[in-house]
Design a protein around this motif. Structure first.
Motif, PDB file in Angstrom:
ATOM      1  N   ASP A 109      -2.226  -7.524  -3.211  1.00  0.00           N
ATOM      2  CA  ASP A 109      -3.243  -8.628  -3.214  1.00  0.00           C
ATOM      3  C   ASP A 109      -4.539  -7.614  -3.628  1.00  0.00           C
ATOM      4  OD1 ASP A 109      -4.598  -6.836  -0.920  1.00  0.00           O
ATOM      5  OD2 ASP A 109      -3.762  -8.079   0.442  1.00  0.00           O
ATOM      6  N   ASP A 110      -5.556  -8.356  -3.841  1.00  0.00           N
ATOM      7  CA  ASP A 110      -6.653  -7.784  -4.570  1.00  0.00           C
ATOM      8  C   ASP A 110      -7.370  -6.456  -3.798  1.00  0.00           C
ATOM      9  OD1 ASP A 110      -6.496  -9.499  -6.518  1.00  0.00           O
ATOM     10  OD2 ASP A 110      -8.168 -11.021  -5.879  1.00  0.00           O
ATOM     11  N   SER A 111      -7.368  -6.602  -2.471  1.00  0.00           N
ATOM     12  CA  SER A 111      -7.795  -5.477  -1.809  1.00  0.00           C
ATOM     13  C   SER A 111      -7.152  -4.429  -2.026  1.00  0.00           C
ATOM     14  CB  SER A 111      -8.043  -5.765  -0.194  1.00  0.00           C
ATOM     15  OG  SER A 111      -6.808  -6.187   0.252  1.00  0.00           O
ATOM     16  N   ASP A 127       1.017  -1.061   0.249  1.00  0.00           N
ATOM     17  CA  ASP A 127       0.006  -0.111  -0.127  1.00  0.00           C
ATOM     18  C   ASP A 127       1.024   1.395  -0.067  1.00  0.00           C
ATOM     19  OD1 ASP A 127      -1.415   2.142   1.414  1.00  0.00           O
ATOM     20  OD2 ASP A 127      -3.126   0.842   1.463  1.00  0.00           O
ATOM     21  N   PRO A 142     -10.917  -6.608  -9.481  1.00  0.00           N
ATOM     22  CA  PRO A 142     -10.081  -5.217  -9.530  1.00  0.00           C
ATOM     23  C   PRO A 142      -9.596  -4.908 -10.967  1.00  0.00           C
ATOM     24  CG  PRO A 142      -9.396  -6.919  -7.947  1.00  0.00           C
ATOM     25  CD  PRO A 142     -10.271  -7.720  -8.704  1.00  0.00           C
ATOM     26  N   HIS A 178      -7.871  -2.909  -5.704  1.00  0.00           N
ATOM     27  CA  HIS A 178      -9.108  -2.429  -5.667  1.00  0.00           C
ATOM     28  C   HIS A 178      -9.125  -1.015  -5.061  1.00  0.00           C
ATOM     29  CE1 HIS A 178     -13.467  -2.234  -5.412  1.00  0.00           C
ATOM     30  NE2 HIS A 178     -13.585  -1.564  -4.178  1.00  0.00           N
ATOM     31  N   ALA A 179      -8.608  -0.837  -3.876  1.00  0.00           N
ATOM     32  CA  ALA A 179      -8.488   0.601  -3.335  1.00  0.00           C
ATOM     33  C   ALA A 179      -7.870   1.790  -4.107  1.00  0.00           C
ATOM     34  CB  ALA A 179      -7.730   0.387  -1.790  1.00  0.00           C
TER      35      ALA A 179
END
Length: 432
Positions: free
Chosen positions: A79-81, A49, A116, A84-85
């Motif tokens: 990762d996917d999360s 991130d 995503p 996506h963010a």
């Protein structure tokens, strides 16, 4: 273990120091160097991130291909999360970098879950209206739809329709290519009759002399009996859809068959809109009959108690006449009437713009069409709630009037166009 902890503490100190120096730095080169260091430290720590944020901040300083390549690489590790963010933030760069780099980015955004990548492609398309993003979104949705559970199928279909519906800023040819792909996919892969009907209708309406829709028309007419069953209780909605394509059908036999089916559906629900057509296809296509119907519709539309339905009937009458008459001069009469009706009475400004543009294809030196197109661009800009889109259309209106001023010699026309340019520049384009 002890060495590992000491190494982690040193890294944290370096991260804190780099972040402090970045926040104080006034020099872009120094800031970029510090961000490179911070991104690498964050990546070693496993903080993807933070690493992505550092690279995005670098891109805001220097839009280099190398930095974007680093972003592609780091997105593949997250990762996917996290992916996506960051969809909206990465989409801010959708107008930059070449197609091959964005193709790699979409691939990196896809892992076991394609969502995503779909989010990214949609966000990028909305920002830039580049064809590559619409194609990427459709491809990823198609992959998902073919393996989707019944539970998620409805939502994915909705997103698929959204991509096609939002394809308004790309060229007509590119829109038709997307629709052709959608027609094939819905018919042969997922077998969704309702989606197929909507895409086929859009394709026929958008098609032109250069891109004949005869095959799609033939296929659609052959499926009408299925739609009569599917639209039980909603027959008028089906008639509206079919009515929108009737003026676009040039092949006499296909038009005759479709009109016959439409009359049959109308009789089932006591819809009287086709009573004015005789059963004979020759009479239904007779230009004089169409003109009489049009005159009657104009009188209704002019009355104080004219309803939206009356205006829509007049719209369809104008469309049929534009298709039926052969003389360019006569076509232009009904094109002007149709465009004005759509713009001023029905407030369908984008459709009105398309109509006036079709008129200019017939007669590029028609000053009245140039002026009404300019007025329509102004109206779109004035009514657009999104400030970014409004700015785009004010700029289009300015460029349009500037072209008029440079092209036409008539003094009054030239002065009007120059005044419009001055007004738009002073009141609407400040800071753009």
């Amino acid at each position: 273990m002890l060495l590992k902890k000491m190494s982690e503490r040193r890294r944290e100190k370096k991260i804190t120091k780099a972040e402090g120096r970045i926040s104080k730095s006034q020099n872009d080169k120094e800031k970029e160097r510090l961000l490179i260091e911070l991104g690498r430290l964050k990546e070693k720590k496993g903080d993807f991130d933070g690493a992505i944020r550092a690279i995005i901040e670098r891109l805001e300083i220097s839009m280099s291909n190398e930095t974007f390549e680093e972003l592609i690489d780091i997105c593949g590790k997250a990762d996917d999360s996290i992916r996506h963010a960051f969809s909206k933030e990465i989409a801010r760069f959708a107008g930059k970098f070449d197609d091959s780099r964005w193709e790699r980015m979409v691939i990196r955004y896809s892992s076991e879950d394609s969502k995503p990548a779909i989010d990214l492609a949609l966000e990028c398309y909305r920002v830039s209206h580049r064809l590559i993003f619409a194609q990427a979104a459709l491809e990823k949705i198609e992959e998902t739809l073919t393996g989707e559970s019944a539970e998620g199928l409805s939502k994915m279909k909705e997103i698929y329709v959204t991509v096609i519906t939002e394809a308004g800023e790309i060229s007509r040819e590119d829109q038709l290519d997307l629709l052709q792909r959608a027609i094939h996919f819905t018919r042969s892969t997922i077998g969704d009759e309702m989606m197929y009907l909507d895409f086929a209708v859009k394709y026929i309406i958008l098609s032109s002399a250069e891109r004949d829709s005869a095959e799609v028309v033939s296929d659609l007419v052959g499926r009408i009996d299925r739609y009569i069953v599917l639209f039980v209780g909603k027959e008028e909605l089906l008639l509206d859809k079919l009515d929108s394509i009737l003026p676009k059908i040039r092949e006499v036999e296909a038009r005759r068959l479709l009109l016959k089916k439409m009359r049959d559906i109308a009789r089932l629900v006591s819809d009287k809109r086709y009573e004015k057509y005789a059963d004979s296809s020759d009479e239904a296509n007779d230009i004089e009959t169409l003109k009489k119907n049009c005159t009657s519709s104009e009188l209704k539309a002019k009355s104080k108690d004219a309803s939206k339905a009356d205006l829509q009937i007049l719209t369809r009458d104008y469309e049929r006449l534009i298709e039926a008459v052969q003389s360019p001069e006569e076509k232009l009469i009904y094109i002007r009437k149709l465009g004005t009706l759509l713009r001023d009475r029905l407030e369908e400004h984008y459709r009105a713009l398309e109509v006036f543009e079709e008129g200019l294809k017939l007669k590029g030196d028609d000053i009245s069409l140039w002026l009404v197109k300019g007025m329509t661009l102004e109206k779109i800009a004035r009514n657009e709630s999104d400030p970014v889109k409004a700015s785009i259309f004010w700029k289009k209106a300015y460029d349009h009037y500037h072209t008029i001023a440079e092209t036409f010699e008539e003094q009054e026309v030239k002065l009007t166009a120059i005044e419009k340019c001055a007004m738009i520049h002073a009141e609407r384009l400040t800071g753009v």
